[in-house]
Design a protein around this motif. Structure first.
Motif, PDB file in Angstrom:
ATOM      1  N   ALA A 195       0.829  -1.217   0.000  1.00  0.00           N
ATOM      2  CA  ALA A 195       0.000   0.000   0.000  1.00  0.00           C
ATOM      3  C   ALA A 195       0.860   1.262   0.000  1.00  0.00           C
ATOM      4  O   ALA A 195       0.520   2.256  -0.661  1.00  0.00           O
ATOM      5  CB  ALA A 195      -0.918  -0.003   1.226  1.00  0.00           C
ATOM      6  N   ASP A 196       1.963   1.226   0.723  1.00  0.00           N
ATOM      7  CA  ASP A 196       2.847   2.385   0.801  1.00  0.00           C
ATOM      8  C   ASP A 196       3.446   2.690  -0.566  1.00  0.00           C
ATOM      9  O   ASP A 196       3.387   3.827  -1.056  1.00  0.00           O
ATOM     10  CB  ASP A 196       3.956   2.105   1.824  1.00  0.00           C
ATOM     11  N   ALA A 197       4.002   1.667  -1.209  1.00  0.00           N
ATOM     12  CA  ALA A 197       4.605   1.868  -2.536  1.00  0.00           C
ATOM     13  C   ALA A 197       3.559   2.316  -3.548  1.00  0.00           C
ATOM     14  O   ALA A 197       3.811   3.203  -4.372  1.00  0.00           O
ATOM     15  CB  ALA A 197       5.281   0.580  -2.998  1.00  0.00           C
ATOM     16  N   PHE A 198       2.368   1.714  -3.479  1.00  0.00           N
ATOM     17  CA  PHE A 198       1.283   2.063  -4.397  1.00  0.00           C
ATOM     18  C   PHE A 198       0.931   3.550  -4.272  1.00  0.00           C
ATOM     19  O   PHE A 198       0.797   4.267  -5.269  1.00  0.00           O
ATOM     20  CB  PHE A 198       0.053   1.194  -4.088  1.00  0.00           C
ATOM     21  N   THR A 199       0.824   4.010  -3.023  1.00  0.00           N
ATOM     22  CA  THR A 199       0.452   5.417  -2.807  1.00  0.00           C
ATOM     23  C   THR A 199       1.592   6.358  -3.149  1.00  0.00           C
ATOM     24  O   THR A 199       1.357   7.477  -3.613  1.00  0.00           O
ATOM     25  CB  THR A 199      -0.013   5.638  -1.348  1.00  0.00           C
ATOM     26  N   HIS A 200       2.838   5.927  -2.956  1.00  0.00           N
ATOM     27  CA  HIS A 200       3.973   6.753  -3.387  1.00  0.00           C
ATOM     28  C   HIS A 200       3.860   7.059  -4.874  1.00  0.00           C
ATOM     29  O   HIS A 200       4.081   8.194  -5.310  1.00  0.00           O
ATOM     30  CB  HIS A 200       5.302   6.038  -3.118  1.00  0.00           C
ATOM     31  N   VAL A 201       3.512   6.051  -5.654  1.00  0.00           N
ATOM     32  CA  VAL A 201       3.370   6.271  -7.093  1.00  0.00           C
ATOM     33  C   VAL A 201       2.199   7.218  -7.371  1.00  0.00           C
ATOM     34  O   VAL A 201       2.320   8.164  -8.156  1.00  0.00           O
ATOM     35  CB  VAL A 201       3.179   4.933  -7.840  1.00  0.00           C
ATOM     36  N   LEU A 202       1.063   6.976  -6.724  1.00  0.00           N
ATOM     37  CA  LEU A 202      -0.110   7.821  -6.950  1.00  0.00           C
ATOM     38  C   LEU A 202       0.177   9.289  -6.658  1.00  0.00           C
ATOM     39  O   LEU A 202      -0.277  10.179  -7.385  1.00  0.00           O
ATOM     40  CB  LEU A 202      -1.283   7.348  -6.086  1.00  0.00           C
ATOM     41  N   ILE A 248       4.606   0.406 -12.555  1.00  0.00           N
ATOM     42  CA  ILE A 248       4.835   0.036 -11.154  1.00  0.00           C
ATOM     43  C   ILE A 248       3.512  -0.328 -10.488  1.00  0.00           C
ATOM     44  O   ILE A 248       3.413  -1.341  -9.771  1.00  0.00           O
ATOM     45  CB  ILE A 248       5.541   1.176 -10.390  1.00  0.00           C
ATOM     46  N   LEU A 249       2.474   0.471 -10.731  1.00  0.00           N
ATOM     47  CA  LEU A 249       1.157   0.180 -10.162  1.00  0.00           C
ATOM     48  C   LEU A 249       0.652  -1.187 -10.647  1.00  0.00           C
ATOM     49  O   LEU A 249       0.160  -1.997  -9.845  1.00  0.00           O
ATOM     50  CB  LEU A 249       0.155   1.271 -10.552  1.00  0.00           C
ATOM     51  N   GLN A 250       0.772  -1.446 -11.939  1.00  0.00           N
ATOM     52  CA  GLN A 250       0.318  -2.725 -12.487  1.00  0.00           C
ATOM     53  C   GLN A 250       1.088  -3.894 -11.879  1.00  0.00           C
ATOM     54  O   GLN A 250       0.513  -4.949 -11.581  1.00  0.00           O
ATOM     55  CB  GLN A 250       0.486  -2.733 -14.009  1.00  0.00           C
ATOM     56  N   THR A 251       2.386  -3.713 -11.686  1.00  0.00           N
ATOM     57  CA  THR A 251       3.214  -4.767 -11.101  1.00  0.00           C
ATOM     58  C   THR A 251       2.781  -5.067  -9.667  1.00  0.00           C
ATOM     59  O   THR A 251       2.640  -6.231  -9.272  1.00  0.00           O
ATOM     60  CB  THR A 251       4.702  -4.378 -11.147  1.00  0.00           C
ATOM     61  N   ALA A 290       8.855 -11.767  -4.849  1.00  0.00           N
ATOM     62  CA  ALA A 290       9.571 -10.943  -3.868  1.00  0.00           C
ATOM     63  C   ALA A 290      10.535  -9.983  -4.555  1.00  0.00           C
ATOM     64  O   ALA A 290      10.685  -8.827  -4.142  1.00  0.00           O
ATOM     65  CB  ALA A 290      10.326 -11.838  -2.873  1.00  0.00           C
ATOM     66  N   SER A 291      11.187 -10.455  -5.607  1.00  0.00           N
ATOM     67  CA  SER A 291      12.114  -9.600  -6.361  1.00  0.00           C
ATOM     68  C   SER A 291      11.383  -8.429  -6.998  1.00  0.00           C
ATOM     69  O   SER A 291      11.828  -7.276  -6.922  1.00  0.00           O
ATOM     70  CB  SER A 291      12.814 -10.410  -7.457  1.00  0.00           C
ATOM     71  N   ASN A 292      10.246  -8.720  -7.613  1.00  0.00           N
ATOM     72  CA  ASN A 292       9.455  -7.660  -8.241  1.00  0.00           C
ATOM     73  C   ASN A 292       8.884  -6.696  -7.209  1.00  0.00           C
ATOM     74  O   ASN A 292       8.816  -5.484  -7.450  1.00  0.00           O
ATOM     75  CB  ASN A 292       8.337  -8.285  -9.082  1.00  0.00           C
ATOM     76  N   PHE A 293       8.472  -7.214  -6.083  1.00  0.00           N
ATOM     77  CA  PHE A 293       7.964  -6.394  -4.978  1.00  0.00           C
ATOM     78  C   PHE A 293       9.044  -5.431  -4.487  1.00  0.00           C
ATOM     79  O   PHE A 293       8.843  -4.212  -4.406  1.00  0.00           O
ATOM     80  CB  PHE A 293       7.492  -7.334  -3.860  1.00  0.00           C
ATOM     81  N   MET A 294      10.212  -5.966  -4.212  1.00  0.00           N
ATOM     82  CA  MET A 294      11.301  -5.160  -3.652  1.00  0.00           C
ATOM     83  C   MET A 294      11.722  -4.050  -4.619  1.00  0.00           C
ATOM     84  O   MET A 294      11.860  -2.886  -4.231  1.00  0.00           O
ATOM     85  CB  MET A 294      12.481  -6.064  -3.307  1.00  0.00           C
ATOM     86  N   TRP A 295      11.888  -4.397  -5.895  1.00  0.00           N
ATOM     87  CA  TRP A 295      12.363  -3.401  -6.862  1.00  0.00           C
ATOM     88  C   TRP A 295      11.272  -2.375  -7.176  1.00  0.00           C
ATOM     89  O   TRP A 295      11.560  -1.201  -7.387  1.00  0.00           O
ATOM     90  CB  TRP A 295      12.864  -4.094  -8.122  1.00  0.00           C
ATOM     91  N   SER A 296      10.015  -2.792  -7.164  1.00  0.00           N
ATOM     92  CA  SER A 296       8.910  -1.851  -7.382  1.00  0.00           C
ATOM     93  C   SER A 296       8.859  -0.809  -6.261  1.00  0.00           C
ATOM     94  O   SER A 296       8.639   0.382  -6.523  1.00  0.00           O
ATOM     95  CB  SER A 296       7.572  -2.594  -7.450  1.00  0.00           C
TER      96      SER A 296
END
Length: 386
Positions: A191-198, A218-221, A239-245
């Motif tokens: 949720a934090d990463a998602f909102t950072h992008v928004l 990033i949002l789609q990922t 986990a790799s995609n999560f961390m880098w996103s």
């Protein structure tokens, strides 16, 4: 597209079994202060890997940095830095530990008498004490940016700081660490990463096609991998995609040349300061009401987001924009995150007035991409989130 300058000097060391590379990044003659949080790194093997890598380095430890790094605790760490003549800092943790380390990097070289001035007077750090990070919780992107947020318990304040001197020299990102993260924190990270992008995307169009598509990808990922990340069994690829996103969401790249908002974060920090609500959850509380209140100013980007990220192709711009807001709230709920302040506290009455007063007292009279969000408007948005 707006004019911009971009410089990110942080070296990223990404992948499995990379913690051992620590010994290549820290000078042999360094005096290191190793900083960490509540001690989970001692249970999941990360601490042992770090200590092995630092076997030949003069290292002092300071643990106990809490989930919202507290000024009072960090001042104790600052005393250790002075007493032990520390030359380098190493944060082993998530965003809170890294943010706390950034504060110490700035405070260690600060000329003034009161380090809180760095935050209260918004003093930018041009050159701090050198530090690196070993990321244990993907979420904030602090491992590859120069910003930090610090809490002061006695005054119930949570303020931001930054400056070009507060980029980590290096950050080690080993997706294996995701294996031991509790589900609540994984949901928070998503949720934090998602909102950072928004916050860097949901403003108004400036024909920055590449930045928009960076953000949307990033949002789609995050949407795609969320169910796998929240499952009990560990999946290294996810986990790799999560961390880098999470890192890419806030390393400066996607905000270049575009307007940014950050009002959700400004309001959310106050909910954490007042009620101790997890940072990511405060963002989920405020997102829907913020977008609905500012609908006319944001509807073009909301509709674009709806089309490109959520495949909403029916209806008018207004229809798509409203549907996109509902999809966003639905995404937070799919992570197990409640989206109303009343889900977290029974004593929410007066919160909107208190936040509006704080913003007025600080001179924060115009938030958002148009600097038009007055404390009175903030009050209305927070009330809508009850």
């Amino acid at each position: 597209m707006k004019n911009f300058e971009f410089n990110n000097p942080t070296k990223i060391i990404f992948g499995k079994d990379t913690i051992e590379k620590l010994k290549e990044e820290i000078p042999a003659n360094a005096k290191v202060l190793l900083l960490y949080g509540g001690g989970s790194i001692k249970k999941n093997g990360i601490y042992d890997q770090v200590k092995t890598a630092l076997a030949n380095v003069d290292t002092t430890e300071f643990g106990g940095i809490p989930a919202n790094p507290e000024y009072e605790i960090l001042i104790e760490a600052l005393k250790v830095i002075k007493a032990k003549n520390i030359t380098h800092l190493l944060a082993v943790g998530g965003g809170s530990v890294i943010d706390g380390t950034k504060f110490l990097s700035a405070a260690a070289v600060f000329d003034g008498d009161t380090p809180w001035d760095i935050l209260s007077k918004n003093i930018r750090t041009e050159k701090g004490m050198p530090f690196g990070t070993v990321l244990t919780l993907p979420a904030t992107g602090s491992e590859m940016n120069s910003g930090a947020v610090i809490t002061r318990k006695e005054t119930k304040e949570k303020l931001a700081m930054g400056g070009p001197g507060l980029f980590p020299q290096f950050s080690i990102l080993d997706p294996e660490v995701v294996k031991s993260i509790p589900q609540r924190q994984l949901a928070n990270g998503l949720a934090d990463a998602f909102t950072h992008v928004l916050e860097q995307y949901m403003t108004y169009p400036v024909d920055a096609k590449l930045q928009d598509r960076f953000a949307e990808s990033i949002l789609q990922t995050l949407i795609e991998i969320a169910p796998t990340i929240l499952k009990d069994e560990f999946d290294y690829k996810a986990a790799s995609n999560f961390m880098w996103s999470c890192t890419m969401a806030l390393n400066g790249l996607i905000q270049k040349g575009v307007p940014t908002d950050w009002a959700i974060h400004a309001m959310g920090h106050e909910l954490t300061a007042l009620y101790g609500i997890d940072h990511a959850r405060t963002l989920a509380i405020l997102t829907e009401s913020h977008y609905k209140y500012n609908f006319e100013a944001k509807k073009e980007k909301l509709a674009q987001y709806g089309e490109r990220v959520w495949n909403i192709n029916e209806g008018s711009i207004d229809d798509k924009a409203y549907a996109a807001i509902e999809k966003t709230t639905g995404f937070f709920k799919s992570l197990g995150i409640d989206t109303k302040l009343s889900d977290y506290t029974n004593v929410y009455e007066g919160t909107a007035e208190e936040i509006a007063k704080r913003f007025t007292d600080r001179g924060w009279l115009g938030l958002g991409e148009h600097q038009s969000l007055s404390p009175e408007k903030v009050k209305k948005i927070v009330k809508m989130a009850y």
